[in-house]
Design a protein around this motif. Structure first.
Motif, PDB file in Angstrom:
ATOM      1  N   VAL A  71     118.290 -78.982  31.208  1.00 22.40           N
ATOM      2  CA  VAL A  71     117.375 -78.635  32.028  1.00 22.40           C
ATOM      3  C   VAL A  71     117.270 -79.494  33.048  1.00 22.40           C
ATOM      4  O   VAL A  71     117.656 -80.809  32.837  1.00 22.40           O
ATOM      5  N   GLU A  72     116.978 -79.240  34.315  1.00 15.06           N
ATOM      6  CA  GLU A  72     116.604 -80.166  35.448  1.00 15.06           C
ATOM      7  C   GLU A  72     115.065 -80.192  35.739  1.00 15.06           C
ATOM      8  O   GLU A  72     114.390 -79.166  36.059  1.00 15.06           O
ATOM      9  N   ASP A 106     111.733 -80.686  37.312  1.00 20.46           N
ATOM     10  CA  ASP A 106     111.209 -79.729  38.490  1.00 20.46           C
ATOM     11  C   ASP A 106     110.392 -80.960  39.398  1.00 20.46           C
ATOM     12  O   ASP A 106     109.183 -80.990  38.627  1.00 20.46           O
ATOM     13  N   ASP A 135     108.811 -86.820  40.764  1.00 17.72           N
ATOM     14  CA  ASP A 135     109.987 -86.441  39.923  1.00 17.72           C
ATOM     15  C   ASP A 135     109.691 -87.250  38.924  1.00 17.72           C
ATOM     16  O   ASP A 135     110.138 -86.334  37.736  1.00 17.72           O
ATOM     17  N   HIS A 167     120.195 -83.448  41.440  1.00 18.42           N
ATOM     18  CA  HIS A 167     120.901 -82.924  40.366  1.00 18.42           C
ATOM     19  C   HIS A 167     122.447 -82.455  40.256  1.00 18.42           C
ATOM     20  O   HIS A 167     122.836 -81.853  41.128  1.00 18.42           O
ATOM     21  N   GLY A 196     124.296 -79.476  36.311  1.00 20.63           N
ATOM     22  CA  GLY A 196     124.809 -78.120  36.266  1.00 20.63           C
ATOM     23  C   GLY A 196     126.041 -78.020  36.586  1.00 20.63           C
ATOM     24  O   GLY A 196     126.993 -77.411  36.019  1.00 20.63           O
ATOM     25  N   THR A 254     118.098 -74.129  29.562  1.00 21.11           N
ATOM     26  CA  THR A 254     119.260 -73.149  29.760  1.00 21.11           C
ATOM     27  C   THR A 254     120.359 -73.268  28.582  1.00 21.11           C
ATOM     28  O   THR A 254     120.671 -74.573  28.443  1.00 21.11           O
ATOM     29  N   ALA A 258     124.546 -72.878  35.619  1.00 16.89           N
ATOM     30  CA  ALA A 258     123.333 -72.967  36.596  1.00 16.89           C
ATOM     31  C   ALA A 258     121.963 -73.403  35.953  1.00 16.89           C
ATOM     32  O   ALA A 258     121.806 -72.581  35.030  1.00 16.89           O
ATOM     33  N   LEU A 259     121.453 -74.433  36.448  1.00 19.31           N
ATOM     34  CA  LEU A 259     120.412 -74.936  35.523  1.00 19.31           C
ATOM     35  C   LEU A 259     118.975 -74.766  36.558  1.00 19.31           C
ATOM     36  O   LEU A 259     119.211 -74.788  37.666  1.00 19.31           O
ATOM     37  N   GLY A 260     117.747 -74.929  35.749  1.00 18.80           N
ATOM     38  CA  GLY A 260     116.499 -74.836  36.666  1.00 18.80           C
ATOM     39  C   GLY A 260     115.334 -75.569  35.821  1.00 18.80           C
ATOM     40  O   GLY A 260     115.893 -76.630  35.278  1.00 18.80           O
ATOM     41  N   GLY A 261     114.230 -75.404  36.013  1.00 17.00           N
ATOM     42  CA  GLY A 261     113.094 -76.127  35.206  1.00 17.00           C
ATOM     43  C   GLY A 261     113.003 -75.724  34.082  1.00 17.00           C
ATOM     44  O   GLY A 261     111.906 -76.265  33.290  1.00 17.00           O
ATOM     45  N   GLU A 262     113.657 -74.880  33.311  1.00 14.84           N
ATOM     46  CA  GLU A 262     113.687 -74.465  32.017  1.00 14.84           C
ATOM     47  C   GLU A 262     114.797 -74.654  31.220  1.00 14.84           C
ATOM     48  O   GLU A 262     115.975 -74.361  31.811  1.00 14.84           O
TER      49      GLU A 262
END
Length: 310
Positions: free
Chosen positions: A66-67, A69, A113, A42, A45, A57, A51-55
């Motif tokens: 979102v990235e 997961d 993925d 990824h 972000g 943002t 800063a990104l995650g699995g939800e």
């Protein structure tokens, strides 16, 4: 524009920048937009400075990112495999928990993925988002993502057919011994599997619907990129995925007269652009200029968005 817009192509051609610029442009127009990165490496972000995650943002007004997961894909895949294993055991096949565990001992299963990415086509196909922009992985991963609904769906269909045939034989034998009591208290996981199959069918239909999905291939004005793009476009059309636009990125449109190397590069890009237009006749070609080594951050993305016609 279709609700789902996917940017794809070989690695390093600028898919992430195109997706980020598109998302910012759509959000600025007042459209509630989600950008999804399906690339295992990824960088979305970094491009957006968030800063990104699995939800999802919040990035700015009307824009979220979102990235995908892979752990979520692993969990979903494992749940379905265990449900299927339970079905086979109830159908009379000898399949232990240890046998199933061995499928996951090596870590993430192939395609985790992509399994995680599939959920974003359904979970977010609601009134919450006006547009969903995908920053896809390099070509091989993307093709697996696009073909996964068909491959998994066919595999589950075959497995359930075998399960049904075996269960029929076992049920007949049980009914001879136990009568109607043979069918009491049976815990059936088939509904979960069928629901997953239905989701896969829906994703497959969505990916092929030009009213809802558009795939744009990003490439550089270089020979190898052109060849890989030709293969990708061919595969996309084989799977009936709507692809009508090429984004030719980092094109040197003019060069300083006293820079022989720059002039040669500009001439090479012009030659390759002519080749692209001729080879992909009938497809829209969007030319994005080389914004230079300092082309990073929101200002560069805004300039890029102006050239993407979104």
């Amino acid at each position: 524009m279709a609700k789902f817009l996917l940017y794809g192509g070989k690695g390093g051609v600028g898919k992430t920048s195109c997706a980020a610029a598109t998302g910012l442009s759509l959000a600025r127009r007042g459209e509630r937009t989600l950008i999804v990165s399906t690339d295992p490496a990824h960088s979305l972000g970094d491009a957006l400075g968030v800063a990104l995650g699995g939800e999802p943002t919040a990035v700015t007004e009307n824009l979220w990112a979102v990235e995908a997961d892979p752990a979520a894909g692993q969990e979903q895949y494992e749940r379905i495999v265990r449900a299927l294993a339970a079905e086979f055991r109830r159908a009379g096949l000898d399949l232990s928990e240890a046998d199933v565990d061995r499928l996951f001992e090596a870590g993430f299963v192939p395609g985790s993925d992509e399994v995680a990415s599939l959920s974003f086509f359904l979970d977010y196909d609601a009134d919450r988002w006006d547009r969903v922009v995908f920053d896809t992985a390099p070509t091989g991963h993307t093709l697996r993502l696009l073909t996964l609904p068909d491959v998994l769906g066919e595999g589950l269909s075959t497995a359930m057919q075998i399960r049904g045939e075996v269960r029929q034989l076992v049920d007949r034998a049980r009914s001879v011994v136990f009568g109607p009591a043979a069918f009491w208290g049976r815990d059936d996981d088939a509904e979960d599997i069928e629901a997953f199959r239905a989701d896969l069918r829906e994703v497959a239909e969505l990916l092929r619907d030009p009213e809802r999905t558009e795939f744009r291939v990003v490439l550089l004005p270089e020979t190898l990129a052109i060849e890989e793009t030709a293969r990708l476009v061919e595969r996309l059309r084989q799977f009936a995925v709507p692809v009508e636009t090429l984004v030719v990125n980092r094109v040197l449109e003019s060069a300083e007269t006293d820079c022989a190397r720059c002039r040669a590069r500009a001439e090479s890009h012009e030659h390759h652009l002519d080749e692209i237009r001729e080879r992909f006749d009938g497809m829209a070609v969007q030319v994005v200029p080389d914004l230079g080594p300092e082309a990073y951050g929101r200002d560069a993305l805004d300039e890029l968005a102006e050239r993407l016609r979104v």
